[in-house]
Design a protein around this motif. Structure first.
Motif, PDB file in Angstrom:
ATOM      1  N   ALA A  15       1.816  35.065  21.915  1.00 43.56           N
ATOM      2  CA  ALA A  15       2.474  36.432  22.635  1.00 43.56           C
ATOM      3  C   ALA A  15       2.369  37.761  21.932  1.00 43.56           C
ATOM      4  N   VAL A  16       2.175  37.236  20.370  1.00 41.85           N
ATOM      5  CA  VAL A  16       2.059  38.416  19.674  1.00 41.85           C
ATOM      6  C   VAL A  16       0.488  38.789  19.275  1.00 41.85           C
ATOM      7  N   ILE A  17      -0.433  37.862  19.278  1.00 39.36           N
ATOM      8  CA  ILE A  17      -1.926  38.303  19.192  1.00 39.36           C
ATOM      9  C   ILE A  17      -2.552  38.415  20.386  1.00 39.36           C
ATOM     10  N   ARG A  18      -2.384  37.484  21.321  1.00 43.81           N
ATOM     11  CA  ARG A  18      -3.171  37.598  22.671  1.00 43.81           C
ATOM     12  C   ARG A  18      -2.630  38.629  23.567  1.00 43.81           C
ATOM     13  N   GLU A  33       2.557  41.596  21.887  1.00 39.78           N
ATOM     14  CA  GLU A  33       4.115  41.827  22.161  1.00 39.78           C
ATOM     15  C   GLU A  33       4.612  41.860  20.558  1.00 39.78           C
ATOM     16  N   ALA A  34       5.621  42.591  20.332  1.00 38.30           N
ATOM     17  CA  ALA A  34       6.199  42.722  19.028  1.00 38.30           C
ATOM     18  C   ALA A  34       6.633  41.364  18.349  1.00 38.30           C
ATOM     19  N   PRO A  35       6.352  41.086  17.210  1.00 34.36           N
ATOM     20  CA  PRO A  35       6.955  39.766  16.590  1.00 34.36           C
ATOM     21  C   PRO A  35       8.100  40.196  16.135  1.00 34.36           C
ATOM     22  N   PRO A  95      -8.150  28.916  16.803  1.00 31.47           N
ATOM     23  CA  PRO A  95      -9.637  28.353  16.572  1.00 31.47           C
ATOM     24  C   PRO A  95     -10.459  28.968  17.647  1.00 31.47           C
ATOM     25  N   ASP A  96      -9.957  29.308  18.810  1.00 26.52           N
ATOM     26  CA  ASP A  96     -10.514  29.678  19.999  1.00 26.52           C
ATOM     27  C   ASP A  96     -11.075  31.357  20.136  1.00 26.52           C
ATOM     28  N   LEU A  97     -10.481  32.086  19.023  1.00 26.79           N
ATOM     29  CA  LEU A  97     -10.580  33.474  19.254  1.00 26.79           C
ATOM     30  C   LEU A  97     -11.670  33.888  18.117  1.00 26.79           C
ATOM     31  N   PRO A  98     -12.498  35.004  18.338  1.00 30.48           N
ATOM     32  CA  PRO A  98     -13.355  35.545  17.264  1.00 30.48           C
ATOM     33  C   PRO A  98     -12.279  35.863  16.000  1.00 30.48           C
ATOM     34  N   ARG A  99     -12.888  35.466  14.880  1.00 30.85           N
ATOM     35  CA  ARG A  99     -11.985  35.583  13.551  1.00 30.85           C
ATOM     36  C   ARG A  99     -11.683  37.148  13.342  1.00 30.85           C
ATOM     37  N   ALA A 100     -12.613  38.007  13.693  1.00 32.74           N
ATOM     38  CA  ALA A 100     -12.510  39.339  13.372  1.00 32.74           C
ATOM     39  C   ALA A 100     -11.462  39.906  14.282  1.00 32.74           C
ATOM     40  N   ARG A 101     -11.149  39.388  15.366  1.00 35.56           N
ATOM     41  CA  ARG A 101     -10.018  40.065  16.198  1.00 35.56           C
ATOM     42  C   ARG A 101      -8.503  39.491  15.641  1.00 35.56           C
ATOM     43  N   VAL A 102      -8.637  38.246  15.183  1.00 33.06           N
ATOM     44  CA  VAL A 102      -7.309  37.728  14.914  1.00 33.06           C
ATOM     45  C   VAL A 102      -7.036  38.402  13.485  1.00 33.06           C
ATOM     46  N   GLU A 103      -8.001  38.415  12.706  1.00 33.47           N
ATOM     47  CA  GLU A 103      -7.678  39.076  11.457  1.00 33.47           C
ATOM     48  C   GLU A 103      -7.289  40.444  11.287  1.00 33.47           C
ATOM     49  N   ARG A 142      -5.537  42.050  13.987  1.00 32.90           N
ATOM     50  CA  ARG A 142      -4.226  41.904  14.266  1.00 32.90           C
ATOM     51  C   ARG A 142      -3.279  41.249  13.243  1.00 32.90           C
ATOM     52  N   PHE A 143      -3.668  40.239  12.686  1.00 34.17           N
ATOM     53  CA  PHE A 143      -2.714  39.731  11.549  1.00 34.17           C
ATOM     54  C   PHE A 143      -2.750  40.772  10.346  1.00 34.17           C
ATOM     55  N   ALA A 144      -3.765  41.567  10.121  1.00 33.60           N
ATOM     56  CA  ALA A 144      -3.569  42.412   8.925  1.00 33.60           C
ATOM     57  C   ALA A 144      -2.569  43.769   9.448  1.00 33.60           C
TER      58      ALA A 144
END
Length: 226
Positions: free
Chosen positions: A144-147, A150-152, A174-182, A184-186
């Motif tokens: 919900a937060v990454i894809r 939504e606000a965590p 594991p199924d998403l591009p690392r750059a996209r996940v990284e 959003r995580f950052a």
């Protein structure tokens, strides 16, 4: 079922079918950090400029957290003022923290312990999934937060900060591009989602875990080249 941040991190690390821990070393640092983060959220510990302090040794009511709190209180009490460094505690505690966390998952019935022998000689333990309901809920919150952007809530943001610090982006997605996940995580890790002093504690812990993980990764890469 309420589970700790450490248990959530461990569930993400364990392969559902084989029970083998993925990214085991980095996940171990994150698990140990997750226990500290939960204690900070519970108002039991502080972390300022890399130094740990126990502000309230009162049990939380969670067996996993209370065991760590008791150990941490004893360890901090043996240190000179200002010498109880978070990095030292994580280095000392991460292996024990992982074992305790896995045992707690077994007690809850979320994973089951399987014992094998490699080549008929060397004993190994695996922890395949027994009840996937908690991990499904966890991955749903992360999705919900990454894809869906939504606000965590505070706990989910803390979990993401720990995953980001330990470079465990692929465990969650594991199924998403690392750059996209990284990216959003950052963004979430840098956000002002926790008040002081909890926010300060989480930020300090993230820095400590990131530093330890970087050294671990660099050491492993050097060994592989050698």
């Amino acid at each position: 079922m309420h589970v700790t941040l450490a248990e959530e991190l461990m569930l993400l690390s364990l392969d559902d079918e084989s029970g083998v821990a993925k990214d085991g070393t980095s996940a171990g640092w994150a698990v140990a950090g997750g226990l500290l983060a939960d204690l900070a959220l519970a108002g039991r510990v502080t972390l300022e400029e890399g130094r740990l302090g126990v502000t309230d040794p009162t049990p939380t009511g969670d067996p996993l957290l209370d065991e760590r709190l008791e150990r941490l209180t004893e360890w901090v009490g043996r240190k000179a003022p200002g010498k109880a460094k978070a990095a030292d505690w994580l280095t000392r505690d991460h292996a024990t923290a992982v074992r305790a966390t896995v045992q707690r998952l077994c007690e809850r019935g979320l994973v089951v312990e399987e014992r094998h022998r490699v080549l008929g000689l060397f004993p190994v333990r695996r922890y395949p999934e027994a009840d996937g309901s908690v991990e499904r809920e966890l991955r749903g919150r992360l999705a919900a937060v990454i894809r869906h952007h939504e606000a965590p809530d505070m706990r989910t943001a803390t979990l993401i900060a720990l995953l980001h610090a330990a470079r465990l982006h692929a465990l969650a997605f594991p199924d998403l591009p690392r750059a996209r996940v990284e990216l959003r995580f950052a963004e979430i890790s840098a956000g002002d989602w926790a008040g002081e002093p909890v926010g300060q504690a989480i930020r300090n812990m993230r820095v400590a875990i990131a530093a330890i993980t970087a050294v671990t990764v660099a050491t492993a890469a050097t060994a592989a080249v050698s």
